[in-house]
Each structure stands twice: as structure tokens, then as C-alpha cells.
Design a protein around this motif. Structure first.
Motif, PDB file in Angstrom:
ATOM      1  N   MET A   4       0.844  -1.197   0.000  1.00  0.00           N
ATOM      2  CA  MET A   4       0.000   0.000   0.000  1.00  0.00           C
ATOM      3  C   MET A   4       0.879   1.247   0.000  1.00  0.00           C
ATOM      4  O   MET A   4       1.964   1.253   0.556  1.00  0.00           O
ATOM      5  CB  MET A   4      -0.914   0.003   1.220  1.00  0.00           C
ATOM      6  N   MET A   5       0.393   2.309  -0.612  1.00  0.00           N
ATOM      7  CA  MET A   5       1.104   3.579  -0.626  1.00  0.00           C
ATOM      8  C   MET A   5       1.357   4.054   0.801  1.00  0.00           C
ATOM      9  O   MET A   5       0.542   3.837   1.699  1.00  0.00           O
ATOM     10  CB  MET A   5       0.261   4.620  -1.374  1.00  0.00           C
ATOM     11  N   ASN A   6       2.486   4.694   1.019  1.00  0.00           N
ATOM     12  CA  ASN A   6       2.799   5.293   2.306  1.00  0.00           C
ATOM     13  C   ASN A   6       1.619   6.136   2.784  1.00  0.00           C
ATOM     14  O   ASN A   6       1.056   6.930   2.036  1.00  0.00           O
ATOM     15  CB  ASN A   6       4.055   6.151   2.159  1.00  0.00           C
ATOM     16  N   ILE A   7       1.224   5.963   4.050  1.00  0.00           N
ATOM     17  CA  ILE A   7       0.008   6.600   4.560  1.00  0.00           C
ATOM     18  C   ILE A   7       0.091   8.121   4.496  1.00  0.00           C
ATOM     19  O   ILE A   7      -0.910   8.801   4.218  1.00  0.00           O
ATOM     20  CB  ILE A   7      -0.294   6.134   6.010  1.00  0.00           C
ATOM     21  N   PHE A   8       1.274   8.696   4.707  1.00  0.00           N
ATOM     22  CA  PHE A   8       1.403  10.149   4.652  1.00  0.00           C
ATOM     23  C   PHE A   8       1.235  10.667   3.221  1.00  0.00           C
ATOM     24  O   PHE A   8       0.606  11.701   2.999  1.00  0.00           O
ATOM     25  CB  PHE A   8       2.755  10.584   5.234  1.00  0.00           C
ATOM     26  N   ALA A   9       1.795   9.922   2.259  1.00  0.00           N
ATOM     27  CA  ALA A   9       1.600  10.288   0.854  1.00  0.00           C
ATOM     28  C   ALA A   9       0.128  10.193   0.478  1.00  0.00           C
ATOM     29  O   ALA A   9      -0.401  11.050  -0.229  1.00  0.00           O
ATOM     30  CB  ALA A   9       2.436   9.378  -0.043  1.00  0.00           C
ATOM     31  N   LEU A  10      -0.544   9.140   0.965  1.00  0.00           N
ATOM     32  CA  LEU A  10      -1.958   8.951   0.661  1.00  0.00           C
ATOM     33  C   LEU A  10      -2.798  10.087   1.241  1.00  0.00           C
ATOM     34  O   LEU A  10      -3.726  10.591   0.591  1.00  0.00           O
ATOM     35  CB  LEU A  10      -2.418   7.610   1.220  1.00  0.00           C
ATOM     36  N   VAL A  21      13.959  10.305  -4.433  1.00  0.00           N
ATOM     37  CA  VAL A  21      13.783   8.848  -4.432  1.00  0.00           C
ATOM     38  C   VAL A  21      12.896   8.424  -3.267  1.00  0.00           C
ATOM     39  O   VAL A  21      12.005   7.568  -3.430  1.00  0.00           O
ATOM     40  CB  VAL A  21      15.150   8.139  -4.377  1.00  0.00           C
ATOM     41  N   LEU A  22      13.097   9.029  -2.108  1.00  0.00           N
ATOM     42  CA  LEU A  22      12.280   8.700  -0.945  1.00  0.00           C
ATOM     43  C   LEU A  22      10.809   9.032  -1.202  1.00  0.00           C
ATOM     44  O   LEU A  22       9.923   8.189  -0.976  1.00  0.00           O
ATOM     45  CB  LEU A  22      12.785   9.461   0.288  1.00  0.00           C
ATOM     46  N   SER A  23      10.543  10.230  -1.684  1.00  0.00           N
ATOM     47  CA  SER A  23       9.145  10.640  -1.885  1.00  0.00           C
ATOM     48  C   SER A  23       8.480   9.833  -3.001  1.00  0.00           C
ATOM     49  O   SER A  23       7.302   9.497  -2.909  1.00  0.00           O
ATOM     50  CB  SER A  23       9.051  12.140  -2.196  1.00  0.00           C
ATOM     51  N   THR A  24       9.238   9.480  -4.044  1.00  0.00           N
ATOM     52  CA  THR A  24       8.671   8.681  -5.135  1.00  0.00           C
ATOM     53  C   THR A  24       8.363   7.270  -4.660  1.00  0.00           C
ATOM     54  O   THR A  24       7.304   6.708  -4.975  1.00  0.00           O
ATOM     55  CB  THR A  24       9.630   8.624  -6.333  1.00  0.00           C
ATOM     56  N   SER A  25       9.265   6.685  -3.891  1.00  0.00           N
ATOM     57  CA  SER A  25       9.055   5.321  -3.402  1.00  0.00           C
ATOM     58  C   SER A  25       7.801   5.237  -2.539  1.00  0.00           C
ATOM     59  O   SER A  25       7.092   4.226  -2.545  1.00  0.00           O
ATOM     60  CB  SER A  25      10.274   4.835  -2.610  1.00  0.00           C
ATOM     61  N   GLU A  26       7.510   6.307  -1.818  1.00  0.00           N
ATOM     62  CA  GLU A  26       6.354   6.296  -0.930  1.00  0.00           C
ATOM     63  C   GLU A  26       5.045   6.545  -1.675  1.00  0.00           C
ATOM     64  O   GLU A  26       3.961   6.401  -1.089  1.00  0.00           O
ATOM     65  CB  GLU A  26       6.550   7.317   0.187  1.00  0.00           C
ATOM     66  N   LEU A  27       5.136   6.911  -2.945  1.00  0.00           N
ATOM     67  CA  LEU A  27       3.928   7.105  -3.757  1.00  0.00           C
ATOM     68  C   LEU A  27       3.523   5.844  -4.512  1.00  0.00           C
ATOM     69  O   LEU A  27       2.465   5.811  -5.141  1.00  0.00           O
ATOM     70  CB  LEU A  27       4.144   8.255  -4.754  1.00  0.00           C
ATOM     71  N   PHE A  28       4.360   4.803  -4.473  1.00  0.00           N
ATOM     72  CA  PHE A  28       4.011   3.556  -5.157  1.00  0.00           C
ATOM     73  C   PHE A  28       2.859   2.857  -4.440  1.00  0.00           C
ATOM     74  O   PHE A  28       2.862   2.729  -3.212  1.00  0.00           O
ATOM     75  CB  PHE A  28       5.210   2.604  -5.208  1.00  0.00           C
TER      76      PHE A  28
END
Length: 284
Positions: A1-7, A111-118
Motif C-alpha cells: 500500500m502507498m505510504n500513509i502520509f503520501a496517501l 527517491v524517498l518521496s517517489t518510493s512512498e507514492l508507489f
């Protein structure tokens, strides 16, 4: 699941009350973890039902699961430096040493922010749809074309042909002649120009499945896209030194797509790649 903060940041259909809770979590995640339902309700001036509706929209069973997700993601969230200026990571009169380290920080944050949007389910379904397709077409423009061509090269190394029509006429012709056996990858940061309107219309008419790679701010006013992956969206479209973050984010996503595709038939793809290069060099 996408990182909860990104979601929490990208979900667009929250009510005013739900937004208030989401914003409180983003600003005070540690405090939120130590609060009960009534304390959250009082702090955010919302009803307790708003808290549970928020959980429901996040596909979570309730407050306990929401707290588990926050607790599991909070370290990375704190690593994501919200004060970093992605548009102007370099200022006038900085030394070469400072430039090197500022760009390094830009890339690390990207890279960190993109990975958390997957979204792992989206990624899984996307890769299997690519595998099922007879033809893969990539539609993009301007500075993104070299990244599409690099993806085309990677796929060709394992015997998969990817088409990258470059000018607008070629793109329209490719989309018009597409069908359900094709798989379309559309790369468009915020839905500008031909890619946002004409191409999806043609592809939908021909029942071609589409993966959209875009910023979370892309205006989704219909259901034209079956699959969706997100680029980091820290940079302004124009007001910046260069597209450092956006370029790296796109490269990272395309590399993930290629690698996940490669992994589906790991030994076979590795064998093919080595076999091709052996033939290329054996006569030299």
C-alpha cells in the motif's frame, strides 16, 4: 500500500472535516499516535464519525489500523525534509562542494518521496498487463523523451520491442491504430497538451489499456486510465533552475517497471540479454 502520509496528501475527495483530521496527522503525527478518538475529535473540531469516515476512505478498518500505518511510516516521513527547496536547491555563490551535496540531498529526497507514492497493487497489475500485451507504446513529449527511449533500450535488451512515437502526428497515428492487444504508457506531469486529451480519447476508443505516469496533481476528470503511478511533485512546472527532481522521479519509476517486468521471467531474461551481447561481440 502507498505510504500513509503520501496517501493523506494526495487523496482529493476528503470532506472539510476529514481534511482537518488529515492535516493534523501530517503536522503532528507523533501527537496523533498518543490520542484517543475523543481527543482527536476535540483537537480537530470534528465529530468522531468524521475520523472513521476518513479511515474508511483510506481503506482501513478503523483508528487502530490508521495508527499502525502511521507508526510504520513515521521515520521515513521525518526523513522527508519538507523545508528543502526543490525548485532552487542551489543558490548564487555556493561552492562546488555545496552544489554537490545539495544535489545529493535533492536526489535522496526525490527517491524517498517517489518510493512512498508507489501503490503495490497498481504496480503488480501494471506489470502483468504489460506482460500480457503484444505491443507496448510510450507516449510523452519534450524532456521526457530521452527517458522513454532509455526504457525502450532496456526492454529491447531482453527482446521486448517498445514503440516511442515522438512527434504529434506519429503519436496520433499510433494511438489511432492501437487496439486491445497494445499497452499504452502515458507520461504527463500535469496533463498539458495533446497527451491530456486527444491520445487518451483515441486509446479508449480502441480499448487500449493505459498506464498514466503523472504528478498526483494531474486533473483526473474521468476514468480513462486503468493504471496510475505517481511522480514526485515537489517542483514547480516552470519556476525552477532545472527539473532535477522530476527527471529522477520518472527515471526511477521506469526503472522499477523494467525491473519488475524482468523479474517475472528472471532467468530467461538474463539468459536472453547475455546471449544477445555474446552474439554482438563474438565476431569482433
Amino acid at each position: 500500500m502507498m505510504n500513509i502520509f503520501a496517501l493523506l496528501k494526495i487523496t482529493k475527495d476528503f470532506t472539510h472535516s476529514e481534511k482537518a483530521v488529515a492535516q493534523f496527522i501530517l503536522e503532528h503525527p507523533q501527537e496523533f499516535l498518543n490520542m484517543n478518538t475523543k481527543q482527536i475529535s476535540d483537537e480537530c473540531f470534528v465529530s468522531t464519525s468524521s475520523i472513521y469516515r476518513l479511515c474508511d476512505k483510506l481503506n482501513l478498518s478503523g483508528l487502530s489500523e490508521l495508527k499502525v500505518k502511521i507508526s510504520g511510516s513515521i521515520d521515513n516521513y521525518f526523513k522527508d525534509n519538507n523545508d528543502f527547496d526543490f525548485n532552487f536547491p542551489i543558490r548564487q555563490n555556493q561552492t562546488h562542494f555545496e552544489i554537490i551535496h545539495k544535489l545529493k540531498e535533492d536526489y535522496e529526497q526525490t527517491v524517498l518521496s517517489t518510493s512512498e507514492l508507489f501503490q503495490l497493487d497498481q504496480l503488480k497489475h501494471t506489470v502483468h498487463a504489460m506482460k500480457k500485451a503484444k505491443v507496448i507504446d510510450v507516449y510523452t513529449s519534450a524532456g521526457n523523451i530521452p527517458f522513454a527511449l532509455n526504457f525502450q533500450f532496456q526492454m529491447l535488451e531482453i527482446g521486448i520491442r517498445v514503440h516511442v512515437p515522438i512527434d504529434e502526428y506519429q503519436q496520433q497515428l499510433t494511438a489511432a491504430s492501437s487496439d486491445e492487444t497494445h499497452f499504452a504508457i502515458m507520461i504527463s506531469f500535469e496533463g498539458r497538451g495533446l497527451l491530456a486529451h486527444t491520445i487518451p480519447l483515441l486509446l479508449n476508443r480502441n480499448q487500449t489499456p493505459i498506464l498514466l505516469i503523472s504528478s498526483p496533481d494531474y486533473p483526473l476528470d474521468d476514468l480513462s486510465f486503468q493504471y496510475h503511478l505517481y511522480m514526485s511533485h515537489h517542483e514547480d512546472h516552470y519556476h525552477k533552475i532545472s527539473s532535477y527532481s522530476t527527471r529522477l522521479s520518472l527515471l526511477y519509476i521506469l526503472d522499477v517497471l523494467y525491473t519488475c517486468y524482468f523479474e517475472l521471467d528472471y532467468e530467461e531474461n538474463l539468459s536472453k540479454k547475455l546471449h544477445y551481447y555474446h552474439h554482438m561481440t563474438s565476431h569482433q
